[in-house]
Write an enzyme that holds these catalytic residues in place. Structure first.
Site, short mmCIF file in Angstrom:
data_model
loop_
_atom_site.label_atom_id
_atom_site.label_comp_id
_atom_site.label_asym_id
_atom_site.label_seq_id
_atom_site.Cartn_x
_atom_site.Cartn_y
_atom_site.Cartn_z
N SER A 63 11.19 -9.08 -1.43
CA SER A 63 10.06 -8.65 -0.58
C SER A 63 9.95 -9.43 0.71
CB SER A 63 8.76 -8.73 -1.36
OG SER A 63 8.37 -10.06 -1.60
N THR A 99 11.27 -8.33 -7.89
CA THR A 99 11.55 -8.78 -9.26
C THR A 99 11.48 -7.64 -10.27
OG1 THR A 99 10.85 -11.04 -8.85
CG2 THR A 99 10.64 -10.26 -11.11
N THR A 141 6.65 -9.50 -5.52
CA THR A 141 5.28 -10.02 -5.48
C THR A 141 5.07 -11.05 -4.37
OG1 THR A 141 5.81 -11.75 -7.07
CG2 THR A 141 4.93 -9.67 -7.95
N ASP A 142 6.18 -11.61 -3.86
CA ASP A 142 6.02 -12.72 -2.90
C ASP A 142 5.20 -12.34 -1.67
OD1 ASP A 142 7.54 -14.29 -4.55
OD2 ASP A 142 9.34 -14.26 -3.32
N1 ASP Z 1 11.49 -12.77 -5.04
C1 ASP Z 1 10.70 -11.71 -5.51
C2 ASP Z 1 10.26 -10.84 -4.36
O1 ASP Z 1 10.99 -9.96 -4.01
C3 ASP Z 1 9.56 -12.19 -6.29
C4 ASP Z 1 8.86 -11.14 -7.03
O2 ASP Z 1 9.12 -9.97 -6.90
O3 ASP Z 1 8.00 -11.52 -7.83
O4 ASP Z 1 9.19 -11.03 -3.83
#
Ligand code: ASP
Length: 330
Positions: free
Chosen positions: A57, A13, A89-90
């Site tokens: 991620s 993100t 963050t995932d």
């Molecule tokens: N979908 C995103 C990821 O790549 C979510 C994030 O980065 O917060 O994990």
């Protein structure tokens, strides 16, 4: 002269931009783009930024993390003060834990990301990046292992969890190591370090499923996992480590073939070892040869088991799982 900090970007993100095809956003900004958007980084450190990937991620796998560990080691050998990893963050709670298990050096490895993408009001990526670089450059943060910084909190990789889908305060650990304010890192705890696990060279990835039984769930899942070639199984069990007694036959078959570890689906506290005496309680499971995950949740327990399987030492599991206790106290 300011310390050197390397930013290694993986996407997520924090690196998102509008995606015309889907109408949503998708990773696309580079690590250099992220650094250029935060001029205050130059007040903290000499920055270099590059990408090892630019993906959501959930696309990050262990082979990419092993490449990342090699890059981190090379930077430490080259005298870099700290490495910042930016990613989605995932899966931070998993990737940072793997880095922590494999990184043996004192150089800070700080993983960060963003909950709000750059197109949103109040995007948190720039502040999180500045905080992460501050942490990476900060001498007192040496020797902490891998940490996760978001929302100005410093979390130990081994305990951090993402607990919300969209809040900027999504990351929690039972006791954060410290926080960042006014360009300084304040620490109120230092986690005990363990010797790093070996970086698996050439070992195939074992299949280690997580099984999470609900009420009236079917133990055929255990046989299905074994038939599908599971090299180990992690159970995400109720409470302190409790399963319906109807699962015991299947679990007995499993534990005679592969390591079976149980964690708590509460994602808090430690699995128990000597409290509940019912059939399928933690005492029974331990007696049948299953291992307790200590204070690791199922996701982290699975990664530790995978790395130990790849190293050919799954029997070390119980020595390493009680990470919240001083060595020898488990
Ligand atoms: N979908 C995103 C990821 O790549 C979510 C994030 O980065 O917060 O994990």
């Amino acid at each position: 002269m300011k310390p050197r900090v390397e930013i290694i970007a993986l996407g997520g993100t924090i690196a998102c931009r509008p995606d015309s095809g889907s109408g949503g956003v998708a990773p696309g900004l580079s690590g250099a783009d992220l650094a250029a958007a935060v001029p205050a980084l130059a007040d903290v450190a000499r920055i270099a930024a590059r990408n090892l990937a630019n993906v959501p991620s959930t696309e990050i796998g262990l082979p990419l993390l092993f490449d990342l560990v090699r890059a981190i080691r090379a930077h430490e050998a080259d005298g870099v003060a700290g490495v910042v990893v930016t990613q989605g963050t995932d899966t931070i709670e998993e990737t940072a834990f793997v880095l922590d298990l494999l990184h043996g050096g004192d150089m800070p490895v700080v993983v960060t990301g963003a909950m709000r993408n750059p197109t949103l009001p109040g995007a948190d990526g720039p502040a999180n990046l500045l905080a992460a670089v501050t942490c990476a450059a900060y001498p007192a943060c040496r020797g902490l292992g891998a940490v996760v910084t978001l929302d100005d909190r410093i979390h130990a990789a081994r305990w951090v969890q993402k607990c919300d889908t969209s809040s900027t305060g999504a990351f929690h650990s039972p006791a954060p190591l410290g926080w960042l304010a006014e360009g300084k890192a304040a620490l109120y705890a230092r986690p005990a370090r363990r010797a790093p696990l070996p970086l698996p060279e050439g070992a195939g990835l074992p299949f280690v499923p997580i099984l999470k039984p609900g009420l009236s769930d079917d133990p055929r899942l255990v046989h299905a996992a074994l038939d599908a070639g599971a090299g180990g199984i992690v159970l995400d069990l109720a409470g302190g480590g409790h399963v319906h007694s109807g699962w015991l036959g299947a679990l007995g078959a499993a534990v005679s073939r592969v390591p079976v570890v149980f964690a708590s689906r509460t994602r808090g506290g430690r699995v128990l070892s000597r409290t509940y005496g019912q059939s399928g309680g933690e005492i029974d499971l331990l007696r049948r040869g299953l291992g307790g995950a200590g204070d690791l949740d199922a996701l982290k327990a699975r990664l530790l088991l995978m790395l130990l399987l790849m190293a050919g030492t799954p029997d070390r599991y119980c020595q390493l799982t009680d990470l919240s206790l001083p060595p020898g106290a488990a």
